[in-house]
Design an enzyme around this catalytic site. Structure first.
Site, PDB file in Angstrom:
ATOM      1  N   LYS A  11     -36.681  -6.385 -17.660  1.00 11.60           N
ATOM      2  CA  LYS A  11     -37.004  -5.522 -18.914  1.00 11.60           C
ATOM      3  C   LYS A  11     -38.160  -6.120 -19.409  1.00 11.60           C
ATOM      4  CE  LYS A  11     -31.982  -5.400 -19.560  1.00 11.60           C
ATOM      5  NZ  LYS A  11     -30.755  -5.071 -20.536  1.00 11.60           N
ATOM      6  N   HIS A  98     -31.742   3.866 -17.313  1.00  8.82           N
ATOM      7  CA  HIS A  98     -31.183   2.807 -17.942  1.00  8.82           C
ATOM      8  C   HIS A  98     -30.785   3.223 -19.293  1.00  8.82           C
ATOM      9  CE1 HIS A  98     -30.655  -1.014 -19.511  1.00  8.82           C
ATOM     10  NE2 HIS A  98     -30.655  -1.617 -18.514  1.00  8.82           N
ATOM     11  N   GLY A 176     -26.012  -7.018 -22.183  1.00  6.44           N
ATOM     12  CA  GLY A 176     -26.614  -7.865 -23.071  1.00  6.44           C
ATOM     13  C   GLY A 176     -25.848  -8.490 -24.206  1.00  6.44           C
ATOM     14  N   SER A 216     -23.997  -7.952 -18.216  1.00  3.71           N
ATOM     15  CA  SER A 216     -23.602  -9.184 -18.399  1.00  3.71           C
ATOM     16  C   SER A 216     -23.019  -9.968 -17.290  1.00  3.71           C
ATOM     17  CB  SER A 216     -22.427  -9.528 -19.643  1.00  3.71           C
ATOM     18  OG  SER A 216     -23.011  -9.004 -20.686  1.00  3.71           O
TER      19      SER A 216
HETATM   20  P1  PGA Z   1     -27.512  -7.742 -18.891  1.00  2.46           P
HETATM   21  O1  PGA Z   1     -28.251  -6.470 -18.359  1.00  2.46           O
HETATM   22  O2  PGA Z   1     -27.236  -8.503 -17.327  1.00  2.46           O
HETATM   23  O3  PGA Z   1     -28.172  -8.687 -19.554  1.00  2.46           O
HETATM   24  O4  PGA Z   1     -26.266  -7.256 -19.690  1.00  2.46           O
HETATM   25  C1  PGA Z   1     -27.918  -5.621 -17.502  1.00  2.46           C
HETATM   26  C2  PGA Z   1     -28.982  -4.432 -17.577  1.00  2.46           C
HETATM   27  O5  PGA Z   1     -29.120  -4.068 -18.652  1.00  2.46           O
HETATM   28  O6  PGA Z   1     -29.318  -3.619 -16.484  1.00  2.46           O
END
Ligand code: PGA
Length: 253
Positions: A11, A98, A176, A216
């Site tokens: 990101k 995404h 997230g 996550s």
């Molecule tokens: P995360 O994000 O593992 O922090 O939940 C996954 C993603 O957005 O691809």
């Protein structure tokens, strides 16, 4: 071709110096510790692609992806990055659709179909994301929504071309938030996606498509998630920013 894939989605994080350190650390750990054959991808901010490509070297276990590309070929689109630019850097993958792009930048299925086409035209492999928000899951509309997202952006592709796509199922409520889908929830949705692909393209084609889980994923839950028969690896956000943790996730694939 269906294969195990562990992709880190960095990101909008890290300075160049921090990015170099993270990539160097993971590269070293992978060389020393990772036995399996999973494809490892760092999906990093545009400005770091070339530097990290040089750092990782040719033929390395780890390859690179962008996090987005323009739906346009070239021209007066200030601030955008085209698929052909990524191709010219030798970048093989690009994340498209995404949920953060859908939510904050208004990207919809039609636009994403164009991005998928232009990425494929230039020989990039799209990692196409789909996933339902919490309210849709709670009202039991998740299967219908995921099918719609896949149809709208991918079902115009022919049999040979759809096999070039990687799909990532990422329930928005798990991104997230520290709230992971259970392995059963992930497996169930991956079956829904694969059946939908099979209905359109036939089982043999559907069996050739890698479907990743995202939301996550961490070192503690990766093994169970990745052991589901229809989960072909993961798209990892937060945990891909920590070298030890991400390496453990790779080892789980
Ligand atoms: P995360 O994000 O593992 O922090 O939940 C996954 C993603 O957005 O691809």
């Amino acid at each position: 071709m269906r294969q195990k894939i562990v992709a880190g989605n960095w990101k909008m994080n890290k300075t160049l110096e921090e990015a170099n350190i993270l990539a160097t650390e993971i590269k070293g750990m992978v060389a020393d510790e990772v036995k399996g054959s999973a494809q490892i991808i760092f999906c990093v901010p545009f400005p770091y692609l070339l530097t990290l490509k040089n750092l990782l070297g040719n033929g390395a276990r780890i390859t690179l992806g962008a996090q987005n590309c323009s739906e346009h070929e070239s021209g007066a689109y200030t601030g955008e990055v085209s698929a052909s630019m990524l191709k010219s850097l030798g970048i093989p993958f690009v994340i498209l659709g995404h949920s953060e792009r859908r939510q904050y930048f208004g990207e919809d299925g039609k636009l994403l179909a164009k991005k998928v086409d232009i990425a494929l035209k230039h020989g990039l492999t799209p990692i196409f994301c789909c996933g339902e928000p919490l309210e849709v899951r709670e009202s039991n509309g998740h299967e219908a929504l995921i099918k719609k997202q896949v149809e709208e952006s991918l079902f115009h592709l022919d049999q040979a071309t759809i096999q070039k796509i990687v799909i990532a199922y990422e329930p928005v409520w798990a991104i997230g938030t520290g709230k992971t889908a259970t392995s059963q929830q992930a497996q169930d949705m991956h079956v829904v996606i694969r059946k939908h692909l099979s209905g359109k393209y036939g089982q043999a084609v559907a069996n050739e498509i890698s479907i990743l889980y995202g939301g996550s994923v961490n070192a503690a839950n990766a093994k169970e998630l990745f052991s589901c028969p229809d989960v072909d690896g993961g798209l990892v956000g937060g945990a891909s920013l920590k070298s030890r943790e991400f390496t453990e996730i790779i080892k789980s694939a």
